[in-house]
Design an enzyme around this catalytic site. Structure first.
Site, PDB file in Angstrom:
ATOM      1  N   GLU A 152      76.452  34.834   5.569  1.00  0.00           N
ATOM      2  CA  GLU A 152      75.324  33.908   5.538  1.00  0.00           C
ATOM      3  C   GLU A 152      75.389  33.146   4.219  1.00  0.00           C
ATOM      4  O   GLU A 152      75.408  33.770   3.157  1.00  0.00           O
ATOM      5  CB  GLU A 152      74.037  34.737   5.539  1.00  0.00           C
ATOM      6  CG  GLU A 152      73.203  34.582   6.748  1.00  0.00           C
ATOM      7  CD  GLU A 152      71.904  35.349   6.638  1.00  0.00           C
ATOM      8  OE1 GLU A 152      71.861  36.434   6.042  1.00  0.00           O
ATOM      9  OE2 GLU A 152      70.917  34.843   7.174  1.00  0.00           O
ATOM     10  N   ARG A 203      67.091  22.412   5.700  1.00  0.00           N
ATOM     11  CA  ARG A 203      65.704  22.862   5.661  1.00  0.00           C
ATOM     12  C   ARG A 203      65.637  24.118   4.797  1.00  0.00           C
ATOM     13  O   ARG A 203      66.520  24.982   4.858  1.00  0.00           O
ATOM     14  CB  ARG A 203      65.260  23.194   7.091  1.00  0.00           C
ATOM     15  CG  ARG A 203      63.786  23.398   7.258  1.00  0.00           C
ATOM     16  CD  ARG A 203      63.455  23.460   8.735  1.00  0.00           C
ATOM     17  NE  ARG A 203      63.973  24.682   9.338  1.00  0.00           N
ATOM     18  CZ  ARG A 203      63.228  25.735   9.654  1.00  0.00           C
ATOM     19  NH1 ARG A 203      61.940  25.733   9.437  1.00  0.00           N
ATOM     20  NH2 ARG A 203      63.776  26.795  10.211  1.00  0.00           N
ATOM     21  N   LYS A 233      54.117  44.539   2.819  1.00  0.00           N
ATOM     22  CA  LYS A 233      54.830  44.510   1.542  1.00  0.00           C
ATOM     23  C   LYS A 233      55.655  43.233   1.467  1.00  0.00           C
ATOM     24  O   LYS A 233      56.719  43.135   2.074  1.00  0.00           O
ATOM     25  CB  LYS A 233      55.749  45.725   1.400  1.00  0.00           C
ATOM     26  CG  LYS A 233      56.250  45.893  -0.037  1.00  0.00           C
ATOM     27  CD  LYS A 233      57.595  46.543  -0.131  1.00  0.00           C
ATOM     28  CE  LYS A 233      58.718  45.632   0.219  1.00  0.00           C
ATOM     29  NZ  LYS A 233      58.836  44.416  -0.624  1.00  0.00           N
ATOM     30  N   PRO A 234      55.156  42.222   0.722  1.00  0.00           N
ATOM     31  CA  PRO A 234      55.956  41.002   0.568  1.00  0.00           C
ATOM     32  C   PRO A 234      57.094  41.230  -0.422  1.00  0.00           C
ATOM     33  O   PRO A 234      57.097  42.223  -1.158  1.00  0.00           O
ATOM     34  CB  PRO A 234      54.944  39.997  -0.001  1.00  0.00           C
ATOM     35  CG  PRO A 234      53.932  40.835  -0.720  1.00  0.00           C
ATOM     36  CD  PRO A 234      53.884  42.175  -0.017  1.00  0.00           C
ATOM     37  N   ALA A 235      58.047  40.307  -0.452  1.00  0.00           N
ATOM     38  CA  ALA A 235      59.133  40.377  -1.431  1.00  0.00           C
ATOM     39  C   ALA A 235      58.559  40.174  -2.841  1.00  0.00           C
ATOM     40  O   ALA A 235      57.642  39.359  -3.024  1.00  0.00           O
ATOM     41  CB  ALA A 235      60.169  39.306  -1.130  1.00  0.00           C
ATOM     42  N   GLY A 274      64.409  40.540   7.079  1.00  0.00           N
ATOM     43  CA  GLY A 274      65.227  40.502   5.864  1.00  0.00           C
ATOM     44  C   GLY A 274      66.689  40.632   6.218  1.00  0.00           C
ATOM     45  O   GLY A 274      67.100  40.315   7.346  1.00  0.00           O
ATOM     46  N   SER A 275      67.469  41.125   5.283  1.00  0.00           N
ATOM     47  CA  SER A 275      68.914  41.162   5.482  1.00  0.00           C
ATOM     48  C   SER A 275      69.303  42.314   6.411  1.00  0.00           C
ATOM     49  O   SER A 275      68.605  43.330   6.507  1.00  0.00           O
ATOM     50  CB  SER A 275      69.606  41.317   4.132  1.00  0.00           C
ATOM     51  OG  SER A 275      69.156  42.502   3.518  1.00  0.00           O
ATOM     52  N   TRP A 319      61.396  36.604   1.122  1.00  0.00           N
ATOM     53  CA  TRP A 319      60.877  35.574   0.215  1.00  0.00           C
ATOM     54  C   TRP A 319      61.014  34.165   0.776  1.00  0.00           C
ATOM     55  O   TRP A 319      60.419  33.235   0.265  1.00  0.00           O
ATOM     56  CB  TRP A 319      61.605  35.641  -1.143  1.00  0.00           C
ATOM     57  CG  TRP A 319      63.093  35.660  -1.003  1.00  0.00           C
ATOM     58  CD1 TRP A 319      63.898  36.765  -0.999  1.00  0.00           C
ATOM     59  CD2 TRP A 319      63.969  34.537  -0.793  1.00  0.00           C
ATOM     60  NE1 TRP A 319      65.209  36.412  -0.792  1.00  0.00           N
ATOM     61  CE2 TRP A 319      65.279  35.044  -0.669  1.00  0.00           C
ATOM     62  CE3 TRP A 319      63.765  33.155  -0.700  1.00  0.00           C
ATOM     63  CZ2 TRP A 319      66.380  34.221  -0.450  1.00  0.00           C
ATOM     64  CZ3 TRP A 319      64.860  32.331  -0.481  1.00  0.00           C
ATOM     65  CH2 TRP A 319      66.146  32.875  -0.364  1.00  0.00           C
ATOM     66  N   CYS A 353      67.236  32.087   7.972  1.00  0.00           N
ATOM     67  CA  CYS A 353      68.087  32.888   8.863  1.00  0.00           C
ATOM     68  C   CYS A 353      68.598  32.024  10.006  1.00  0.00           C
ATOM     69  O   CYS A 353      69.625  32.317  10.604  1.00  0.00           O
ATOM     70  CB  CYS A 353      67.317  34.080   9.399  1.00  0.00           C
ATOM     71  SG  CYS A 353      65.772  33.586  10.165  1.00  0.00           S
ATOM     72  N   GLU A 399      64.001  41.663  12.334  1.00  0.00           N
ATOM     73  CA  GLU A 399      64.450  40.270  12.319  1.00  0.00           C
ATOM     74  C   GLU A 399      65.433  40.151  11.163  1.00  0.00           C
ATOM     75  O   GLU A 399      65.025  40.105   9.994  1.00  0.00           O
ATOM     76  CB  GLU A 399      63.256  39.329  12.121  1.00  0.00           C
ATOM     77  CG  GLU A 399      62.239  39.382  13.244  1.00  0.00           C
ATOM     78  CD  GLU A 399      62.724  38.772  14.552  1.00  0.00           C
ATOM     79  OE1 GLU A 399      63.786  38.120  14.561  1.00  0.00           O
ATOM     80  OE2 GLU A 399      62.040  38.966  15.567  1.00  0.00           O
ATOM     81  N   ARG A 439      53.481  35.892  11.257  1.00  0.00           N
ATOM     82  CA  ARG A 439      54.210  36.208  12.488  1.00  0.00           C
ATOM     83  C   ARG A 439      54.118  37.703  12.810  1.00  0.00           C
ATOM     84  O   ARG A 439      54.355  38.120  13.935  1.00  0.00           O
ATOM     85  CB  ARG A 439      55.668  35.779  12.289  1.00  0.00           C
ATOM     86  CG  ARG A 439      56.395  35.438  13.527  1.00  0.00           C
ATOM     87  CD  ARG A 439      57.601  34.596  13.228  1.00  0.00           C
ATOM     88  NE  ARG A 439      58.743  35.394  12.799  1.00  0.00           N
ATOM     89  CZ  ARG A 439      59.982  34.890  12.670  1.00  0.00           C
ATOM     90  NH1 ARG A 439      60.207  33.612  12.906  1.00  0.00           N
ATOM     91  NH2 ARG A 439      60.967  35.649  12.283  1.00  0.00           N
ATOM     92  N   SER A 482      62.145  26.973  16.098  1.00  0.00           N
ATOM     93  CA  SER A 482      61.030  27.910  15.889  1.00  0.00           C
ATOM     94  C   SER A 482      59.734  27.368  16.476  1.00  0.00           C
ATOM     95  O   SER A 482      59.397  26.195  16.298  1.00  0.00           O
ATOM     96  CB  SER A 482      60.838  28.155  14.395  1.00  0.00           C
ATOM     97  OG  SER A 482      62.026  28.661  13.849  1.00  0.00           O
TER      98      SER A 482
END
Ligand code: NAP
Length: 496
Positions: free
Chosen positions: A398, A295, A191-193, A245-246, A167, A301, A267, A176, A458
């Site tokens: 995190e 930011r 599949k987005p969050a 994600g996590s 998200w 991440c 990632e 990406r 990035s």
């Protein structure tokens, strides 16, 4: 700190934008209802439901994979130049619609509008970069060393792919993956969050407008990610899983992917050290730390998680960052002067609060902030902690929130030890004006990426990815397209 929050309903421009965002699943070029009914999408700055969209079932997920599999042979056979030109048209359309995408991300995710615009620029670059890379997929041909034959090495798309995105960067994490996949000749299910699905749906509409063939990109939105994803991952027709994600969820998905021996790109989480030496340019280091920490409201991440600062400059560094943080405006990201939007939900606020409380109990000092902000919305005060003690949870986990935690060090070896003292290895930041020291740090830090006197690394042209438990594979750069290609070696007899 100024509190710019206003409880406001959507204004006319926002309502019009949201009305134009599709509310269905995008499967085989059709927008359709979800078998599980609908799910609500909320603005975290107000708690208000902004749109209701389709909620996919496992059967919907299977239908999306069917569509990706059906579309694969024709897309893989489409000339690379044509695949690249589709991505270029998508890039151009994104420039035309950049304000709409930025506003949409601010509404569903909460980041300040200026940062959302930055994400549109960054996310768009993956379309341009991989649109250009498509034409550069090459092989090689030549004699074997024995001189008895000819060796041909060719590259082929891996097949239908499943792309799972988080998200926190709703557009860039999608482009990406979609950019290199399409450039390589792969078809995809995305599949987005569930917290931020609108940007992906709006992007699918953009791809449709750019001339996307049916079934090349399919989007499933669901409130039941595990139940929808596992059958797709275990389906023998799927050939690739790319996940951002996590680390915990990534580990679970890797286990599922092992069954089909899938290609995977992972990632995952980070715990970035930000090291400031006593020979650093402190103005630059403060600017870099503010960018690397705050930011995306700290929800990146790549966010600086541990500010490891030489004892000789730690107090001055803390004073300067505190002064900057006290000038931040909190509020809905659409308001002027806002630098700190809401966190994504209440559990993110609770997590930030628990980490700060633990650090304080163990001896850290709160220089500013340190508390959740009362609703509406899910806000946490931008916070600076000094003298964070070894063993504090905040150094291990995190943070994913606007909390800057400073740990002092004495020697270069201490700095290296503290920086590497984590299971993660995504990105590290180092500030020093000593060239040799900077070079030593490049060699000594266990990290997939490094910012040397820079707070944001990035770039679509660079290989983004981590060491250790931060993941597998790279996104972006010349490396990025190879995640979606597989190699074939052929031996033929000598032609003479
Ligand atoms: P998350 O909870 O792991 O979720 C990421 C994605 O996985 C979402 O689409 C989520 O969908 C889905 N998901 C969750 N459980 C799943 C399951 N059992 N099966 C299949 N899919 C599942 O992570 P997050 O909280 O959204 O994102 C924050 C994390 O992402 C942080 O750890 C951050 O460091 C990492 N991140 C890494 C990078 C990188 O490039 N290394 C970039 C950005 C973020 P639902 O939310 O709908 O369940």
């Amino acid at each position: 700190m100024t509190d710019n929050r206003q409880t406001q309903l959507l204004d006319a421009r926002e309502a019009e934008l949201l009305a134009g965002v599709p509310d269905g699943l995008f499967i085989a070029g059709q927008w359709r209802a979800g078998e599980r009914g609908t799910l609500d999408v909320t603005d975290p700055a107000t708690g208000q439901v902004v749109k209701t969209i389709a909620d996919a079932s496992a059967a919907d997920g299977r239908a999306a994979l069917d569509a990706a599999c059906d579309a694969f042979p024709a897309w893989a056979a489409t000339p690379a130049r044509e695949r690249g030109e589709l991505l270029r048209r998508a890039f151009d359309l994104l420039q035309e619609r950049k304000e709409e995408f930025a506003l949409l991300m601010t509404i569903e995710m909460g980041k300040p509008l200026a940062e959302a615009r930055g994400e549109v620029a960054y996310g768009g670059e993956f379309l341009r970069w991989f649109g250009e890379e498509a034409a550069r997929i090459q092989g090689r041909y030549g004699p074997n060393p024995e001189g008895t034959g000819r060796m041909i090495v060719s590259q082929h798309p891996v097949g239908p792919c499943f792309l799972i995105t988080p998200w926190n960067f709703p557009l860039a994490m999608a482009t990406r993956k979609i950019g290199p996949a399409l450039a390589a000749g792969c078809t995809v299910v995305v599949k987005p969050a569930a917290l931020t699905p609108l940007t992906t749906l709006y992007f699918a509409k953009l791809l449709e407008d750019a001339g996307l063939p049916k079934g090349v990109v399919n989007v499933v939105t669901t409130s039941s990610s595990g139940a929808v994803s596992e059958p797709i991952i275990r389906d023998p027709r799927l050939r690739k899983l790319s996940f951002t994600g996590s680390t915990g969820v990534g580990q679970r998905l890797l286990e599922q992917a092992a069954q089909g021996v899938l290609r995977t790109s992972m990632e995952l989480g980070g715990n970035a050290p930000f090291v400031v030496f006593d020979d650093a340019d402190l103005d630059k280091a403060v600017d870099g730390a503010i960018a690397a920490k705050f930011r995306n409201i700290g929800q990146a991440c790549t966010a600086a998680n541990r500010l490891i600062v030489h004892r000789a400059v730690a107090e001055e560094f803390a004073r300067r960052v505190t002064e900057r943080v006290q000038g931040f405006g909190i509020g809905r990201g659409t308001e002027d002067g806002v630098t700190i939007g809401p966190l994504i939900n209440q559990s993110a606020v609770d997590k930030a609060a628990a980490l700060v409380d633990d650090a304080v109990e163990r001896g850290a000092s709160v220089r500013t902030g340190g508390r959740p902000v009362e609703g509406p919305g899910t806000f946490y005060e931008p916070t600076v902690l000094t003298d964070v003690q070894p063993g504090s949870d905040i150094l291990r986990e995190e943070i994913f929130g606007p909390v800057l935690a400073i740990v002092p060090f004495d020697t270069e070896d201490d700095a290296v030890r503290l920086a590497n003292d984590t299971e993660y290895g995504l990105v590290s930041y180092v500030y020093t004006e000593n060239l040799a020291r900077g070079q030593r740090m490049i060699e000594r830090l266990e990290t997939g990426m490094m910012g040397l006197n820079v707070g944001v690394v990035s770039n679509a042209a660079a290989p983004f990815g981590g060491w250790k438990m931060s993941g597998l594979g790279r996104e972006g750069g010349a490396e990025g397209i190879h995640e979606y290609l597989q190699t074939k070696y052929t031996l033929t007899p000598n032609p003479f």
